[in-house]
Scaffold this motif. Structure first.
Motif, PDB file in Angstrom:
ATOM      1  N   UNK A   1      -3.165 -16.133  -8.000  1.00 40.53           N
ATOM      2  CA  UNK A   1      -3.340 -14.671  -7.965  1.00 40.53           C
ATOM      3  C   UNK A   1      -3.496 -14.166  -6.541  1.00 40.53           C
ATOM      4  N   UNK A   2      -4.299 -14.860  -5.741  1.00 42.70           N
ATOM      5  CA  UNK A   2      -4.478 -14.431  -4.351  1.00 42.70           C
ATOM      6  C   UNK A   2      -3.188 -14.605  -3.549  1.00 42.70           C
TER       7      UNK A   2
ATOM      8  N   UNK B   1      -0.157 -14.283  -4.658  1.00 43.22           N
ATOM      9  CA  UNK B   1       0.761 -13.200  -5.003  1.00 43.22           C
ATOM     10  C   UNK B   1       0.279 -11.865  -4.447  1.00 43.22           C
ATOM     11  N   UNK B   2      -1.021 -11.616  -4.503  1.00 42.31           N
ATOM     12  CA  UNK B   2      -1.546 -10.339  -4.015  1.00 42.31           C
ATOM     13  C   UNK B   2      -1.402 -10.197  -2.507  1.00 42.31           C
ATOM     14  N   UNK B   3      -1.697 -11.235  -1.774  1.00 39.98           N
ATOM     15  CA  UNK B   3      -1.775 -11.133  -0.322  1.00 39.98           C
ATOM     16  C   UNK B   3      -0.485 -11.505   0.393  1.00 39.98           C
ATOM     17  N   UNK B   4       0.321 -12.420  -0.204  1.00 35.78           N
ATOM     18  CA  UNK B   4       1.523 -12.909   0.469  1.00 35.78           C
ATOM     19  C   UNK B   4       2.801 -12.674  -0.319  1.00 35.78           C
ATOM     20  N   UNK B   5       2.691 -12.186  -1.540  1.00 34.27           N
ATOM     21  CA  UNK B   5       3.879 -12.002  -2.357  1.00 34.27           C
ATOM     22  C   UNK B   5       4.496 -13.299  -2.833  1.00 34.27           C
ATOM     23  N   UNK B   6       3.729 -14.394  -2.859  1.00 30.58           N
ATOM     24  CA  UNK B   6       4.215 -15.701  -3.300  1.00 30.58           C
ATOM     25  C   UNK B   6       3.912 -15.846  -4.791  1.00 30.58           C
TER      26      UNK B   6
ATOM     27  N   UNK C   1      -6.020 -17.001   6.342  1.00 31.07           N
ATOM     28  CA  UNK C   1      -4.599 -16.658   6.349  1.00 31.07           C
ATOM     29  C   UNK C   1      -4.295 -15.560   5.333  1.00 31.07           C
ATOM     30  N   UNK C   2      -4.982 -15.580   4.190  1.00 28.82           N
ATOM     31  CA  UNK C   2      -4.785 -14.554   3.173  1.00 28.82           C
ATOM     32  C   UNK C   2      -5.540 -13.263   3.483  1.00 28.82           C
ATOM     33  N   UNK C   3      -6.485 -13.315   4.415  1.00 32.35           N
ATOM     34  CA  UNK C   3      -7.255 -12.126   4.756  1.00 32.35           C
ATOM     35  C   UNK C   3      -8.289 -11.755   3.716  1.00 32.35           C
ATOM     36  N   UNK C   4      -8.927 -12.750   3.079  1.00 28.01           N
ATOM     37  CA  UNK C   4      -9.938 -12.493   2.059  1.00 28.01           C
ATOM     38  C   UNK C   4     -11.195 -13.278   2.399  1.00 28.01           C
ATOM     39  N   UNK C   5     -12.299 -12.867   1.787  1.00 28.08           N
ATOM     40  CA  UNK C   5     -13.561 -13.577   1.982  1.00 28.08           C
ATOM     41  C   UNK C   5     -13.803 -14.605   0.896  1.00 28.08           C
ATOM     42  N   UNK C   6     -13.518 -14.244  -0.356  1.00 32.89           N
ATOM     43  CA  UNK C   6     -13.717 -15.140  -1.490  1.00 32.89           C
ATOM     44  C   UNK C   6     -12.433 -15.212  -2.306  1.00 32.89           C
TER      45      UNK C   6
ATOM     46  N   UNK D   1     -18.873 -16.334  -5.376  1.00 31.94           N
ATOM     47  CA  UNK D   1     -17.477 -15.962  -5.256  1.00 31.94           C
ATOM     48  C   UNK D   1     -16.728 -16.396  -6.497  1.00 31.94           C
ATOM     49  N   UNK D   2     -15.681 -17.216  -6.305  1.00 28.87           N
ATOM     50  CA  UNK D   2     -14.904 -17.710  -7.430  1.00 28.87           C
ATOM     51  C   UNK D   2     -15.102 -19.197  -7.636  1.00 28.87           C
ATOM     52  N   UNK D   3     -14.413 -19.738  -8.648  1.00 25.35           N
ATOM     53  CA  UNK D   3     -14.480 -21.178  -8.914  1.00 25.35           C
ATOM     54  C   UNK D   3     -13.993 -21.968  -7.702  1.00 25.35           C
ATOM     55  N   UNK D   4     -12.906 -21.504  -7.084  1.00 24.99           N
ATOM     56  CA  UNK D   4     -12.358 -22.207  -5.928  1.00 24.99           C
ATOM     57  C   UNK D   4     -13.327 -22.225  -4.753  1.00 24.99           C
ATOM     58  N   UNK D   5     -14.205 -21.235  -4.669  1.00 23.39           N
ATOM     59  CA  UNK D   5     -15.194 -21.223  -3.590  1.00 23.39           C
ATOM     60  C   UNK D   5     -16.276 -22.283  -3.806  1.00 23.39           C
TER      61      UNK D   5
END
Length: 376
Positions: free
Chosen positions: A155-156, A158-163, A336-341, A350-354
């Protein structure tokens, strides 16, 4: 300012004001009284005497015959109606006036610690309960965490990089990878990883070719980064003392993070990697190493069959290094994505990945050292 400015009759001593050539008072002489006629009295009646105030325009005026700005221009005007200069509305404090000292700022952790502690305790209870009751339940917990982590990561991206990394084959393949690692060991994990990568390549073919390469590359990376590394936790569980090995792995990682945070927050002055994670310090890394080595010696001595304290020292050192590198690795991704969490699912964390950032790269390290020290 002269009273003649207001239109009032002159007083004795004002020479030359009433001088004339038709028999009136001679210039320079003081008149005995007013020389105007009674009908004109209404034009020259005395005005009320108003105290002078400083003139805003300075000592020189352009028109000396006009009424100055120092007093009211009309009879019903008062001094309260006149504008007040800006510098008199908010006077500056005296230079020697004592200024209150600024309140000292306290160090902040940057997160809601009460929520973070509560969520951490809740997760620990669920993990420990599933770990020592039924092993298959713990494998299910790991698979769920993997699927949620993949959802956050894709999700991150796609939101931040369009991947657009395909989530469906990643989620199905990731859960299968964890189960295969528990059931068939490393061989099963590698086979499931290969099949998941192939599924990502095929699934992405159903969409236009633009961006195909970056999408499938991100998908293969996500498959390796999240579920494949998590399979080593499931493989640790297959040993006779598997639950204790997994518990040691979790304790050492948590203790390492806690030591890094506590020592770095209290004594940290030298940045470890300021361009990647400005909050991490070299002092914090030393704290992580010290805490993890002590915990490792205790766990290997008292929790692991045939374990020795010196093995725990080496294990703790390796865990501190891998956990720090894993934390820095995800910090690199988030920067690189420009996010904190990565997400907001866990309040205070934050999230599970954090939460998986330190655990994922540490799992294969602990699995390998356990095999070398005490066997599989």
């Amino acid at each position: 300012m002269s009273d003649s400015s207001w239109g009032a009759p002159p007083y004795a001593g004002q020479a030359g004001y009433w001088g004339s050539t038709d028999g009136g008072p001679v210039q320079g002489a003081a008149p005995a009284g007013p020389t105007y006629d009674a009908p004109e009295a209404h034009q020259t009646r005395p005005m009320p005497i108003v105290p002078e105030v400083p003139e805003f325009g300075g000592d020189q005026d352009d028109d000396r015959g006009a009424a100055r700005l120092g007093g009211p221009l009309f009879r019903d005007e008062t001094f309260q109606d006149r504008p007040v200069p800006a510098e008199t509305q908010n006077p500056e404090p005296m230079p020697d006036a004592p200024q209150p000292a600024p309140a000292p700022q306290k160090k902040s952790a940057g997160r809601d610690l009460s929520a973070a502690i509560g969520v951490g305790i809740g997760l620990g209870v669920v993990i420990v309960a599933s770990l020592f009751v039924v092993k298959a339940v713990f494998v299910g917990v790991v698979a769920i965490a993997v699927v949620v982590g993949l959802w956050e990561l894709t999700s991150r991206l796609q939101e931040r990089k369009g991947i657009k990394a395909p989530l469906v084959p990643l989620a199905v393949g990731g859960a299968a990878m964890v189960v295969a690692g528990y059931a068939r060991g490393a061989e099963g994990a590698w086979v499931a990883m290969a099949l998941t990568a192939l599924a990502v390549l095929v699934w992405r073919m159903t969409e236009p070719p633009e961006g195909y390469l970056k999408d499938v590359t991100a998908g293969v990376f996500a498959a390796f980064y999240v579920p494949f590394l998590a399979t080593f936790v499931a493989m640790m569980l297959t040993a006779d003392d598997g639950p204790w090995r997994v518990l040691t792995f979790l304790l050492l990682t948590v203790v390492s993070d806690t030591g890094a945070y506590a020592v770095g927050w209290r004594f940290g002055k030298h940045k470890l990697a300021p361009r990647i994670s400005p909050g991490k310090t070299r002092e914090g890394l030393l704290g992580a190493v010290a805490f993890a080595m002590v915990a490792g010696a205790l766990c290997m001595q008292f929790l692991i069959d045939d374990g020795a304290w010196w093995q725990g020292l080496l294990l703790g050192l390796a865990v501190a290094a891998s956990a720090t590198l894993g934390d820095l690795g995800e910090s690199m991704i988030k920067r690189d994505l420009g996010i904190k969490d990565m997400g907001t699912l866990l309040p205070g964390h934050g999230g599970i990945m954090d939460r998986l950032d330190s655990l994922l790269p540490t799992a294969p390290v602990v699995w390998l050292l356990m095999v070398l020290f005490v066997g599989s």
